[in-house]
Enzyme design. Structure first.
Site, PDB file in Angstrom:
ATOM      1  N   ARG A  53      -2.282   4.963   7.208  1.00 48.75           N
ATOM      2  CA  ARG A  53      -2.629   3.656   7.790  1.00 48.75           C
ATOM      3  C   ARG A  53      -2.452   3.766   9.296  1.00 48.75           C
ATOM      4  O   ARG A  53      -1.461   4.329   9.778  1.00 48.75           O
ATOM      5  CB  ARG A  53      -1.729   2.550   7.236  1.00 48.75           C
ATOM      6  CG  ARG A  53      -1.922   1.228   7.976  1.00 48.75           C
ATOM      7  CD  ARG A  53      -1.242   0.083   7.304  1.00 48.75           C
ATOM      8  NE  ARG A  53      -1.910  -0.260   6.055  1.00 48.75           N
ATOM      9  CZ  ARG A  53      -1.592  -1.312   5.305  1.00 48.75           C
ATOM     10  NH1 ARG A  53      -0.618  -2.118   5.682  1.00 48.75           N
ATOM     11  NH2 ARG A  53      -2.237  -1.567   4.179  1.00 48.75           N
ATOM     12  N   LYS A  82       5.808  10.549  20.812  1.00 44.70           N
ATOM     13  CA  LYS A  82       5.892  11.488  21.949  1.00 44.70           C
ATOM     14  C   LYS A  82       4.506  11.838  22.474  1.00 44.70           C
ATOM     15  O   LYS A  82       4.366  12.689  23.337  1.00 44.70           O
ATOM     16  CB  LYS A  82       6.589  12.780  21.501  1.00 44.70           C
ATOM     17  CG  LYS A  82       7.970  12.594  20.924  1.00 44.70           C
ATOM     18  CD  LYS A  82       8.480  13.930  20.382  1.00 44.70           C
ATOM     19  CE  LYS A  82       9.571  13.725  19.361  1.00 44.70           C
ATOM     20  NZ  LYS A  82       9.773  14.922  18.537  1.00 44.70           N
ATOM     21  N   THR A 132       0.839  -1.201   0.000  1.00 36.47           N
ATOM     22  CA  THR A 132       0.000   0.000   0.000  1.00 36.47           C
ATOM     23  C   THR A 132       0.877   1.254   0.000  1.00 36.47           C
ATOM     24  O   THR A 132       0.691   2.165  -0.811  1.00 36.47           O
ATOM     25  CB  THR A 132      -0.947  -0.016   1.213  1.00 36.47           C
ATOM     26  OG1 THR A 132      -1.587  -1.286   1.259  1.00 36.47           O
ATOM     27  CG2 THR A 132      -1.987   1.075   1.110  1.00 36.47           C
ATOM     28  N   HIS A 186     -10.323  -1.136   4.314  1.00 38.26           N
ATOM     29  CA  HIS A 186      -9.124  -0.901   3.497  1.00 38.26           C
ATOM     30  C   HIS A 186      -9.621  -0.571   2.082  1.00 38.26           C
ATOM     31  O   HIS A 186      -9.506  -1.376   1.165  1.00 38.26           O
ATOM     32  CB  HIS A 186      -8.247  -2.164   3.507  1.00 38.26           C
ATOM     33  CG  HIS A 186      -6.861  -1.979   2.984  1.00 38.26           C
ATOM     34  ND1 HIS A 186      -6.438  -0.854   2.291  1.00 38.26           N
ATOM     35  CD2 HIS A 186      -5.772  -2.804   3.045  1.00 38.26           C
ATOM     36  CE1 HIS A 186      -5.171  -1.001   1.959  1.00 38.26           C
ATOM     37  NE2 HIS A 186      -4.737  -2.163   2.402  1.00 38.26           N
TER      38      HIS A 186
HETATM   39  N1   CP Z   1      -2.494  -5.553   0.801  1.00 38.74           N
HETATM   40  C1   CP Z   1      -1.855  -4.753   1.695  1.00 38.74           C
HETATM   41  O1   CP Z   1      -2.468  -3.888   2.336  1.00 38.74           O
HETATM   42  O2   CP Z   1      -0.516  -4.998   1.794  1.00 38.74           O
HETATM   43  P1   CP Z   1       0.478  -4.201   2.731  1.00 38.74           P
HETATM   44  O3   CP Z   1       0.090  -4.481   4.158  1.00 38.74           O
HETATM   45  O4   CP Z   1       1.851  -4.700   2.371  1.00 38.74           O
HETATM   46  O5   CP Z   1       0.304  -2.736   2.418  1.00 38.74           O
END
Ligand code: CP
Length: 308
Positions: free
Chosen positions: A101, A80, A52, A129
């Site tokens: 993320r 922190k 991602t 996601h």
């Molecule tokens: N598919 C996916 O989210 O892979 P990563 O965790 O490597 O970003």
């Protein structure tokens, strides 16, 4: 200003547009090489990632833009005690768009409430996601040519697998989808998704623990990893981690045009011997992630088509 927090933030026609743009990028990459010149993408990753984060960064670089960010919370001022809302207020002074993320469900939504620039949810805990779902949809479009009338097997960790949750939301908007939910009892799809999405929309679905029994009817098999990082108890993870291992033998009774997907990373739920089977689409899927993220960046930055 638009954000992408949940896949349903995009209408079906907007998803069609993104897929059309991604296909045009694949056919004519040179048209887009300066589309985001002088624009900056910040990748704020409070959790590990390979695909991602790097596909977002590759996407922005291929659009002629620049990237900045961090790949772990420990190298940011979150260590922190800085809040997500303060972090994005500040990063919004440096970048034009943010992909985030975070291990906490809802963190990107909080970020979107305080950010001066668009926020893209690049995965929040075991919740959603959406850009993986766009990747999955582009792959299904390229491999099957349609989203309607497909029997879709979702196999593995349906409880914590955020990619599955977002994909169910997305596919629930098409006609004639039949979901086959394949998981151990402990990793069944959360009841809020069963009640609020599948039952409420009167969608066709079945639940089973037996992958081989349902294999012959599947058009798509979406394998998932058991999400070790979401377990409270290591013993439970060890007991469940090998619940499903897809092998060539188990594919003997599958359709010849089955499309095997996996968001990756893979641990051992697909044997490497399957990789050479023409039905294995998961590495193509990872590649598609870059193209659809290019299309998404163009949309959220409102880059007009005359710029490319
Ligand atoms: N598919 C996916 O989210 O892979 P990563 O965790 O490597 O970003």
């Amino acid at each position: 200003m638009r954000n992408l927090i949940d896949i349903t933030d995009l209408s079906v026609s907007e998803i069609d547009e993104l897929i059309a743009t991604a296909c045009d990028i694949i056919a004519h990459p040179e048209k887009y090489q300066d589309a985001c010149r002088r624009k900056k993408l910040a990748t704020l990753f409070f959790e590990p990632s390979t695909r991602t984060r790097l596909s977002f960064e590759a996407a922005m670089l291929e659009l002629g833009g620049s990237v900045l960010g961090f790949s772990e919370a420990s190298s940011s001022s979150a260590s922190k005690g800085e809040s997500v809302s303060d972090t994005v207020r500040v990063v919004g002074c440096y970048a034009d768009i943010i992909a985030m993320r975070h291990p906490k469900e809802g963190a990107p939504m909080v970020a979107a409430m305080h950010s001066p620039v668009p926020i893209i949810n690049a995965g929040d805990g075991g919740h959603n996601h959406p850009t993986q779902t766009l990747t999955d949809l582009l792959t299904i479009h390229r491999e099957k040519g349609r989203f309607d009338y497909l029997t879709v097997g979702l196999c593995g960790d349906l409880k914590f697998g955020r990619t599955v949750h977002s994909l169910i939301h997305a596919l629930s908007r098409y006609t004639g989808i039949h979901f086959v939910l394949i998981s151990p009892e402990e990793l069944r799809l959360p009841t809020y998704l069963i009640h609020d999405v599948l039952d409420k929309k009167q969608l066709s679905y079945e639940e089973t623990q037996d992958l081989e029994a349902v294999m012959p009817k599947l058009d798509i098999l979406y394998m998932t990893r058991v999400q070790r990082e979401r377990f409270f108890n290591e013993a439970d993870y060890i007991r469940l981690k090998d619940s499903y291992i897809l092998t060539l033998d188990k594919l003997k009774h599958a359709k010849q045009d089955l499309c095997i997907l996996h968001p990756l990373p893979r641990v051992n739920e697909i044997a490497t011997s399957v990789d050479a089977d023409p039905r294995a689409c998961y590495f193509k899927q990872a590649q598609n992630g870059k193209y659809i993220r290019m299309a998404l960046i163009l949309k959220l930055l409102e880059v007009e088509s005359h710029a490319y």
